[in-house]
Write an enzyme that holds these catalytic residues in place. Sequence first.
Site, short mmCIF file in Angstrom:
data_model
loop_
_atom_site.label_atom_id
_atom_site.label_comp_id
_atom_site.label_asym_id
_atom_site.label_seq_id
_atom_site.Cartn_x
_atom_site.Cartn_y
_atom_site.Cartn_z
N CYS A 2 0.83 -1.21 0.00
CA CYS A 2 0.00 0.00 0.00
C CYS A 2 0.87 1.26 0.00
O CYS A 2 2.02 1.24 0.43
CB CYS A 2 -0.87 0.02 1.24
SG CYS A 2 -1.75 -1.50 1.54
N ARG A 27 4.67 0.56 -6.10
CA ARG A 27 4.63 -0.32 -4.94
C ARG A 27 3.65 -1.48 -5.14
O ARG A 27 3.72 -2.48 -4.42
CB ARG A 27 4.24 0.47 -3.68
CG ARG A 27 5.25 1.53 -3.33
CD ARG A 27 4.71 2.49 -2.30
NE ARG A 27 4.55 1.90 -0.99
CZ ARG A 27 5.50 1.81 -0.08
NH1 ARG A 27 6.70 2.27 -0.33
NH2 ARG A 27 5.26 1.27 1.10
N TRP A 74 -3.02 -2.62 -1.49
CA TRP A 74 -2.62 -3.93 -1.98
C TRP A 74 -3.30 -4.92 -1.03
O TRP A 74 -2.94 -4.99 0.15
CB TRP A 74 -1.10 -4.05 -1.93
CG TRP A 74 -0.55 -5.28 -2.56
CD1 TRP A 74 -0.36 -5.50 -3.90
CD2 TRP A 74 -0.06 -6.45 -1.89
NE1 TRP A 74 0.20 -6.74 -4.10
CE2 TRP A 74 0.39 -7.35 -2.89
CE3 TRP A 74 0.03 -6.85 -0.56
CZ2 TRP A 74 0.93 -8.60 -2.59
CZ3 TRP A 74 0.55 -8.09 -0.26
CH2 TRP A 74 1.00 -8.95 -1.27
N ASN A 100 -1.21 1.36 6.21
CA ASN A 100 -0.38 0.30 5.62
C ASN A 100 0.01 -0.64 6.76
O ASN A 100 0.35 -0.16 7.83
CB ASN A 100 0.94 0.84 5.05
CG ASN A 100 0.73 1.71 3.86
OD1 ASN A 100 -0.38 1.85 3.37
ND2 ASN A 100 1.82 2.32 3.40
N GLY A 101 0.02 -1.92 6.49
CA GLY A 101 0.42 -2.88 7.53
C GLY A 101 -0.71 -3.84 7.83
O GLY A 101 -1.66 -3.98 7.05
N GLU A 482 18.40 -16.01 -10.04
CA GLU A 482 17.92 -14.64 -10.25
C GLU A 482 17.32 -14.48 -11.66
O GLU A 482 16.28 -13.84 -11.83
CB GLU A 482 19.06 -13.64 -10.00
CG GLU A 482 18.74 -12.19 -10.27
CD GLU A 482 17.55 -11.63 -9.50
OE1 GLU A 482 17.04 -12.31 -8.59
OE2 GLU A 482 17.11 -10.54 -9.84
N LYS A 486 13.45 -13.31 -12.45
CA LYS A 486 13.13 -12.16 -13.30
C LYS A 486 12.10 -12.54 -14.36
O LYS A 486 11.14 -11.84 -14.59
CB LYS A 486 14.38 -11.62 -14.02
CG LYS A 486 15.34 -10.71 -13.35
CD LYS A 486 14.87 -9.42 -12.80
CE LYS A 486 14.14 -9.55 -11.50
NZ LYS A 486 14.85 -9.33 -10.29
N GLU A 489 8.56 -13.27 -12.80
CA GLU A 489 7.77 -12.20 -12.19
C GLU A 489 7.24 -11.19 -13.19
O GLU A 489 6.16 -10.64 -12.99
CB GLU A 489 8.54 -11.50 -11.06
CG GLU A 489 9.73 -10.67 -11.48
CD GLU A 489 10.39 -9.95 -10.31
OE1 GLU A 489 11.60 -9.75 -10.37
OE2 GLU A 489 9.69 -9.58 -9.36
N HIS A 505 18.42 -35.55 -11.93
CA HIS A 505 17.81 -36.25 -10.79
C HIS A 505 16.30 -36.02 -10.75
O HIS A 505 15.71 -36.02 -9.67
CB HIS A 505 18.48 -35.80 -9.49
CG HIS A 505 19.93 -36.17 -9.45
ND1 HIS A 505 20.37 -37.46 -9.21
CD2 HIS A 505 21.05 -35.44 -9.69
CE1 HIS A 505 21.69 -37.50 -9.28
NE2 HIS A 505 22.14 -36.28 -9.58
N LYS A 604 6.27 -3.70 -4.66
CA LYS A 604 7.69 -3.37 -4.65
C LYS A 604 8.30 -3.58 -3.27
O LYS A 604 9.36 -4.17 -3.13
CB LYS A 604 7.88 -1.91 -5.09
CG LYS A 604 9.33 -1.45 -5.11
CD LYS A 604 10.13 -2.20 -6.16
CE LYS A 604 11.59 -1.83 -6.18
NZ LYS A 604 12.37 -2.80 -6.95
#
Length: 609
Positions: A2, A27, A74, A100-101, A482, A486, A489, A505, A604
């Site tokens: 948020c 964000r 969010w 927020n939270g 990484e 990328k 996402e 395996h 973010k």
Amino acid sequence: MCGIVGYIGNRRAVPILLDGLKKLEYRGYDSAGVAVIEKEKLYLNRSVGKLHMLEGRINGNDHQARIGIGHTRWATHGRPSDSNSHPHTDCTGKIAVVHNGIIENFLELKEWLEAEGHVFQSETDTEVLPHLVEHYLKDDLLSAVEKMVARVRGSYATVVLSEDHPDTLVAVRKDNPLIIGVGEGEYFFASDIPAIINYTKKVMVLADGEIAVMTTQGIRVYKDGIPVDKKIDIIDWDTKAAEKGGYPHFMIKEINEQPRALRDTLTGRIAPDYSGVELKEVNLTDDEIKRIQKIAIVACGTAYHAGIVGKYVMEKILRIPVEVDIASEFRYRDPLIDENTLTVIISQSGETADTLAALREAKNRGARVVAITNVVGSSIAREADDVVYTWAGPEIAVASTKAYITQLIGVYILTMYLAKSLDMIPKEDMENILRHLYRLPNQAQEILDNLSGQLNEIAEVFKKWEDAFFVGRGLDYAVALEGSLKLKEISYVHAEAYAAGELKHGTLALIVDNIPVIALSTQPDVFEKTLSNIREIKARGAYVIGVTFEGDTELKKSVDQVIYLPQTLPLLAPVLTVVPLQMLSYYASVHRGCDVDQPRNLAKSVTVE
Ligand code: M6R
């Protein structure tokens, strides 16, 4: 996560709130809203979806208000909807709150408030806040907010607006960022600097437990009822740093900023004669360094992947055991950390909830904590014992690029710093590594200049493929992780990273004709082994894209395409190897028509658990 914006001053509040919310879009959010007070009446506008939907609702309702709060949500508690959007109000509609939270005890508070006669309109945890303020509000808004805070458990950055106090905003924070912008006769609250940088460069960072009261006359900040003298920081970003500057997306702008970011992170850190590194905000003595028996690296997501590179690099050079943990695992697994453990916390934002909790856990167990972070004054920077700042500048795209590459530099220079104290590196090796580090910015620039056409073309393969694999050994495996994150996402291609020797395996069963496999092969000590694995993959029909250094004569015989990187030391290869992988993901996302900068479901800065 948020985003919060608050404004009080002499200008129209609504355009400032909307502009601020736009700057916080990076964000991640799924609904938005604003509340303003005009002619002593509180007006609320909220909408599910992107900001233009909210703007559509406000249009034709041209508020002249000079005070207001805004929010991008969010979703955590309750789906994205108009009624779950912030600001939330009390029963009278006179008190509005953005938050927020997470309020952990919201169910018990809601039951109690309902028993007291309060009526709730949303499924959110946040809505208990305006009802608590309503419950406690007599005359003084500050005292009602203090009483609200005393009742809640969890994390919050919250701003309260009340129709009966039309020239006051009250804000409080715990474990969620909130800054105050100080203008000429006007003040701002925001979750992050980009929201206010167009209006002022003077900023105060609200600390945990502090409560701020803002009127046009000024700001007062209290902690436990006692006034706090706050220092004003001057932000030295130019406003352009938080804008796209002619690029179609923040991500590609930030990829292209990497040579500059690398240079800035290295500047002033390497001795002119390459004899060692200088880290101003790290104050470990030689004795303290000699007592280190273990290093624990803790981080999330991309920063965790930088930590995996750190494990390889530190163990190789320092010969000290290094553990790397995902912060959300570390904090709950009763880790074996003590005063002889050096804990290295890596975080771009410096506000990631799990990483911050891990830092506190490590400190509680007596460990010394060094943070590698990008945001000066962030919670992690403030709470760590020592800090290695990465000077990447503001990273706006959700997908981390320049933050990762500078975190790698943070890892290398911290390793060199420790190595010198421990006498673990011969003078000529130190000099060689530092000289090569110094060349990396120009080499990253070469990759950007020379490879974008090839990578754009290769990325077309993801127009039809929903799966991909990344393989490599050692440091290449760390970068493969990484690269696959990328691609996942931002292009929603299902990508898996495997240690090249591990594929047979089980996962080799998934290799079918033409499936794209990105094979990293920059490590000479395992080059032959990796090549054998690549041949096994190729024999099963995959379309293999190899990545190695210029001068290769072998890899190209076994793959369909090769991406060549300028030569550097194998130890430093991750800094260069990751660049084409970032570009490949970027182009794949564009070809697939995805929202590059704000991928679905992601935020973010992850300031909730
Ligand atoms: O701000 P942090 O570095 O603590 O964030 C950690 C992760 O959320 C972050 O690296 C995330 O994985 C990236 N946005 C992925 O590109």
